[in-house]
Write a protein that holds these residues in place. Structure first.
Motif, PDB file in Angstrom:
ATOM      1  N   ALA A  48       0.838  -1.199   0.000  1.00 16.34           N
ATOM      2  CA  ALA A  48       0.000   0.000   0.000  1.00 16.34           C
ATOM      3  C   ALA A  48       0.867   1.239   0.000  1.00 16.34           C
ATOM      4  O   ALA A  48       1.949   1.257   0.573  1.00 16.34           O
ATOM      5  CB  ALA A  48      -0.906  -0.005   1.224  1.00 16.34           C
ATOM      6  N   HIS A  52      -4.160   3.093   0.107  1.00 13.35           N
ATOM      7  CA  HIS A  52      -4.627   2.241  -0.985  1.00 13.35           C
ATOM      8  C   HIS A  52      -3.447   1.591  -1.715  1.00 13.35           C
ATOM      9  O   HIS A  52      -2.293   1.913  -1.455  1.00 13.35           O
ATOM     10  CB  HIS A  52      -5.446   3.062  -1.979  1.00 13.35           C
ATOM     11  CG  HIS A  52      -4.604   4.014  -2.776  1.00 13.35           C
ATOM     12  ND1 HIS A  52      -4.155   5.207  -2.273  1.00 13.35           N
ATOM     13  CD2 HIS A  52      -4.122   3.936  -4.039  1.00 13.35           C
ATOM     14  CE1 HIS A  52      -3.431   5.830  -3.190  1.00 13.35           C
ATOM     15  NE2 HIS A  52      -3.394   5.076  -4.276  1.00 13.35           N
ATOM     16  N   THR A  59      -8.154  -0.049  -8.043  1.00 15.46           N
ATOM     17  CA  THR A  59      -7.616   0.524  -6.812  1.00 15.46           C
ATOM     18  C   THR A  59      -8.314  -0.175  -5.653  1.00 15.46           C
ATOM     19  O   THR A  59      -9.520  -0.428  -5.707  1.00 15.46           O
ATOM     20  CB  THR A  59      -7.902   2.040  -6.743  1.00 15.46           C
ATOM     21  OG1 THR A  59      -7.340   2.660  -7.902  1.00 15.46           O
ATOM     22  CG2 THR A  59      -7.301   2.657  -5.497  1.00 15.46           C
ATOM     23  N   ARG A  61      -8.707  -0.211  -1.327  1.00 15.12           N
ATOM     24  CA  ARG A  61      -8.427   0.450  -0.051  1.00 15.12           C
ATOM     25  C   ARG A  61      -7.596  -0.494   0.821  1.00 15.12           C
ATOM     26  O   ARG A  61      -7.910  -1.678   0.942  1.00 15.12           O
ATOM     27  CB  ARG A  61      -9.731   0.802   0.671  1.00 15.12           C
ATOM     28  CG  ARG A  61     -10.470   1.963   0.056  1.00 15.12           C
ATOM     29  CD  ARG A  61     -11.595   2.450   0.951  1.00 15.12           C
ATOM     30  NE  ARG A  61     -12.669   1.474   1.082  1.00 15.12           N
ATOM     31  CZ  ARG A  61     -13.727   1.422   0.291  1.00 15.12           C
ATOM     32  NH1 ARG A  61     -13.843   2.269  -0.711  1.00 15.12           N
ATOM     33  NH2 ARG A  61     -14.660   0.517   0.479  1.00 15.12           N
TER      34      ARG A  61
END
Length: 115
Positions: A48, A52, A59, A61
């Motif tokens: 990440a 994200h 994409t 989270r």
């Protein structure tokens, strides 16, 4: 009749993790063919940046990916026949795991149109 969504009764974290493993299995940068026909071995996990990360065109989270680092989640996926795991080094998604209908992929994998 379409397949029943989540027939194995996976919880929310297990479903999210399976969605991500299924997505990783489609990307050559993160996976390779498994030992058995129809399987894919995940060889790398995304990192990440901020809140994200990117999986191909999608994409994700970071908060939806906590199961990728959770051994208990991997254990359940293995027990249910969806993956063979070597936590945390690798996971092989079985043909059953790749075909499993989670019903939440569109909620986890966000596709944005670029103009």
């Amino acid at each position: 009749m379409p397949p029943k969504k989540n027939p194995l009764g996976l919880n929310a974290l297990q479903l999210k993790t399976l969605v991500l493993l299924q997505a990783l299995a489609k990307l050559e940068d993160y996976s390779k063919p498994g030992e058995t026909e129809g399987e894919r071995t995940i060889t790398a996990l995304p990192h990440a940046h901020g809140d994200h990360f990117h999986l191909g065109e999608a994409t994700v989270r970071a908060s939806d990916a906590t199961g990728l680092n959770n051994q208990a989640v991997w254990t359940v996926l293995e027990r249910k026949g969806l993956a063979k795991t070597n936590f945390p080094q690798s996971a092989t998604i079985t043909a059953e795991g790749l075909a499993y209908e989670t019903g939440i992929a569109d909620e986890i994998l966000h596709h944005h149109a670029h103009h």
